[in-house]
Design a protein around this motif. Structure first.
Motif, mmCIF file in Angstrom:
data_model
loop_
_atom_site.group_PDB
_atom_site.id
_atom_site.type_symbol
_atom_site.label_atom_id
_atom_site.label_comp_id
_atom_site.label_asym_id
_atom_site.label_seq_id
_atom_site.Cartn_x
_atom_site.Cartn_y
_atom_site.Cartn_z
ATOM 1 N N PRO A 18 0.815 -1.231 0.000
ATOM 2 C CA PRO A 18 0.000 0.000 0.000
ATOM 3 C C PRO A 18 0.840 1.269 0.000
ATOM 4 O O PRO A 18 0.422 2.300 -0.532
ATOM 5 C CB PRO A 18 -0.829 -0.127 1.284
ATOM 6 C CG PRO A 18 -0.079 -1.090 2.153
ATOM 7 C CD PRO A 18 0.585 -2.043 1.208
ATOM 8 N N ARG A 19 2.032 1.203 0.585
ATOM 9 C CA ARG A 19 2.901 2.388 0.601
ATOM 10 C C ARG A 19 3.338 2.750 -0.809
ATOM 11 O O ARG A 19 3.381 3.926 -1.179
ATOM 12 C CB ARG A 19 4.109 2.133 1.488
ATOM 13 C CG ARG A 19 3.776 1.941 2.969
ATOM 14 C CD ARG A 19 4.939 1.379 3.730
ATOM 15 N NE ARG A 19 5.342 0.066 3.208
ATOM 16 C CZ ARG A 19 6.363 -0.638 3.666
ATOM 17 N NH1 ARG A 19 7.122 -0.153 4.639
ATOM 18 N NH2 ARG A 19 6.645 -1.821 3.150
ATOM 19 N N LEU A 20 3.663 1.741 -1.603
ATOM 20 C CA LEU A 20 4.075 2.005 -2.979
ATOM 21 C C LEU A 20 2.901 2.444 -3.844
ATOM 22 O O LEU A 20 3.058 3.261 -4.757
ATOM 23 C CB LEU A 20 4.747 0.766 -3.573
ATOM 24 C CG LEU A 20 6.136 0.462 -2.999
ATOM 25 C CD1 LEU A 20 6.640 -0.888 -3.472
ATOM 26 C CD2 LEU A 20 7.127 1.558 -3.396
ATOM 27 N N VAL A 21 1.715 1.912 -3.561
ATOM 28 C CA VAL A 21 0.524 2.360 -4.293
ATOM 29 C C VAL A 21 0.280 3.844 -4.029
ATOM 30 O O VAL A 21 -0.017 4.614 -4.952
ATOM 31 C CB VAL A 21 -0.702 1.511 -3.897
ATOM 32 C CG1 VAL A 21 -1.986 2.103 -4.480
ATOM 33 C CG2 VAL A 21 -0.518 0.068 -4.368
ATOM 34 N N ARG A 22 0.422 4.264 -2.763
ATOM 35 C CA ARG A 22 0.261 5.695 -2.434
ATOM 36 C C ARG A 22 1.341 6.525 -3.114
ATOM 37 O O ARG A 22 1.060 7.607 -3.667
ATOM 38 C CB ARG A 22 0.302 5.895 -0.915
ATOM 39 C CG ARG A 22 -0.938 5.394 -0.187
ATOM 40 C CD ARG A 22 -0.991 5.915 1.243
ATOM 41 N NE ARG A 22 0.118 5.410 2.052
ATOM 42 C CZ ARG A 22 0.074 4.266 2.742
ATOM 43 N NH1 ARG A 22 -1.018 3.520 2.722
ATOM 44 N NH2 ARG A 22 1.114 3.888 3.478
ATOM 45 N N LEU A 23 2.587 6.042 -3.092
ATOM 46 C CA LEU A 23 3.683 6.770 -3.728
ATOM 47 C C LEU A 23 3.447 6.917 -5.223
ATOM 48 O O LEU A 23 3.631 8.003 -5.800
ATOM 49 C CB LEU A 23 5.011 6.035 -3.482
ATOM 50 C CG LEU A 23 6.244 6.592 -4.206
ATOM 51 C CD1 LEU A 23 6.519 8.028 -3.765
ATOM 52 C CD2 LEU A 23 7.456 5.700 -3.959
ATOM 53 N N ALA A 24 3.042 5.831 -5.882
ATOM 54 C CA ALA A 24 2.795 5.883 -7.326
ATOM 55 C C ALA A 24 1.660 6.845 -7.655
ATOM 56 O O ALA A 24 1.732 7.599 -8.640
ATOM 57 C CB ALA A 24 2.469 4.481 -7.842
ATOM 58 N N THR A 25 0.623 6.846 -6.829
ATOM 59 C CA THR A 25 -0.504 7.753 -7.043
ATOM 60 C C THR A 25 -0.049 9.211 -6.913
ATOM 61 O O THR A 25 -0.446 10.081 -7.715
ATOM 62 C CB THR A 25 -1.629 7.448 -6.034
ATOM 63 O OG1 THR A 25 -2.039 6.077 -6.185
ATOM 64 C CG2 THR A 25 -2.823 8.359 -6.255
ATOM 65 N N GLU A 26 0.795 9.490 -5.915
ATOM 66 C CA GLU A 26 1.347 10.836 -5.755
ATOM 67 C C GLU A 26 2.222 11.212 -6.940
ATOM 68 O O GLU A 26 2.171 12.354 -7.436
ATOM 69 C CB GLU A 26 2.151 10.908 -4.458
ATOM 70 C CG GLU A 26 1.306 10.775 -3.196
ATOM 71 C CD GLU A 26 2.153 10.556 -1.946
ATOM 72 O OE1 GLU A 26 3.405 10.543 -2.085
ATOM 73 O OE2 GLU A 26 1.572 10.400 -0.853
ATOM 74 N N ASN A 27 3.034 10.274 -7.419
ATOM 75 C CA ASN A 27 3.913 10.545 -8.569
ATOM 76 C C ASN A 27 3.103 10.842 -9.830
ATOM 77 O O ASN A 27 3.488 11.695 -10.636
ATOM 78 C CB ASN A 27 4.842 9.362 -8.807
ATOM 79 C CG ASN A 27 5.912 9.232 -7.739
ATOM 80 O OD1 ASN A 27 6.182 10.171 -7.004
ATOM 81 N ND2 ASN A 27 6.531 8.060 -7.647
#
Length: 277
Positions: free
Chosen positions: A83-92
């Motif tokens: 989930p942390r990477l999903v949030r990061l990708a969404t922010e990117n």
């Protein structure tokens, strides 16, 4: 994109077990970024364009679908279990201004429906590739699949390219191999046709091993070998030597029919074939 490597030094030893046991994605599988030169090569090799829907299995920070949207106007979906990477990708994606074209979901790649993809990208280990292979082969013919470094066993790649990656964080060799597959149409079996000029009856018996095509055609009671056979997505072509004449066939296969052309010398005729089995 991400590489999942629970036992990096035992990659090849576990690949043969994929058919018996589906690999598990766990928190112990580390995230390794693909360098931008790799991302760019994958997008170029797969021929991404604005009409494509790119699905990245193990999307990490989202860079591949974001780049596909920025550079080519494609739509994209990234799938990751973290989930942390999903949030990061969404922010990117928001920072890149492509939130309207791409999205990211927290999900197990083995439970993901990627049937809508026209391009699938992945940086997974061989056992994961092999476990996914039946579902990838069931995608629409012509779907492009691109893998960073790892193959899919005896389904040989249609194309491959090695690029230098000086800052690659894993492996001693500082290079990456990009592999491309094009999902082949299922054409194995018998096909009936009437050949111009003259309407002679012909039966094609095609054999298929992934995208490798061979077989025979029966014309006028004679069985002739197919030569220079090619199968790429829905497109197939081959030659038949009939005495001193070369018959050149090409067409697209869909819905139990092949539609294309027959070339004889300088003349070209319409060619149609229909499944006989």
């Amino acid at each position: 994109m991400r590489l999942r490597a629970p036992l990096f030094g035992l990659l090849l030893a576990v690949a043969s077990a994929a058919a018996q046991e589906q690999p598990a994605i766990t928190e112990e599988t580390p995230y390794v970024q693909s360098g931008m030169v790799v991302v760019e090569t994958m997008l170029k090799m797969s021929g991404v364009r604005s009409s494509d829907f790119v699905i990245d299995l193990g999307s990490g920070d989202g860079r591949i679908v974001i780049e596909a949207a920025k550079r080519y106007g494609a739509r994209g979906l990234g799938v990751d279990y973290d989930p942390r990477l999903v949030r990061l990708a969404t922010e990117n994606a928001a920072k890149a201004g492509v939130s309207g074209r791409v999205s990211f979901v927290e999900q197990d790649i083995f439970k993901t429906d990627f049937s809508a993809a026209s391009v699938v990208t992945m940086y997974l280990l061989p056992e994961y590739n092999l476990a996914l292979r039946p579902r990838l082969l069931a995608l629409r013919p012509g779907t492009r699949i691109v893998s960073h470094d790892w193959d899919m066993g005896d389904w040989h790649a249609d194309a491959r390219m090695t690029v230098p990656v000086p800052d690659k964080p894993v492996e001693l060799k500082k290079s990456s191999t990009i592999l491309l597959w094009i999902v082949p149409a299922r054409v194995e079996g018998s096909w009936r046709s009437s050949l111009a000029p003259g309407g002679r009856s012909a039966q094609f018996d095609l054999r298929q091993n992934f995208q490798e095509l061979s077989g025979t055609v029966s014309i006028g009671g004679r069985s002739l070998l197919l030569e220079r056979a090619v199968l790429k997505g829905t497109f197939l072509s081959f030659r038949v030597q009939e005495g001193k004449r070369t018959l050149r066939f090409n067409g697209h296969a869909a819905a139990g029919r092949i539609s294309g052309q027959l070339g004889i010398g300088e003349h070209t005729y319409r060619w149609r074939a229909q499944r006989a089995d």
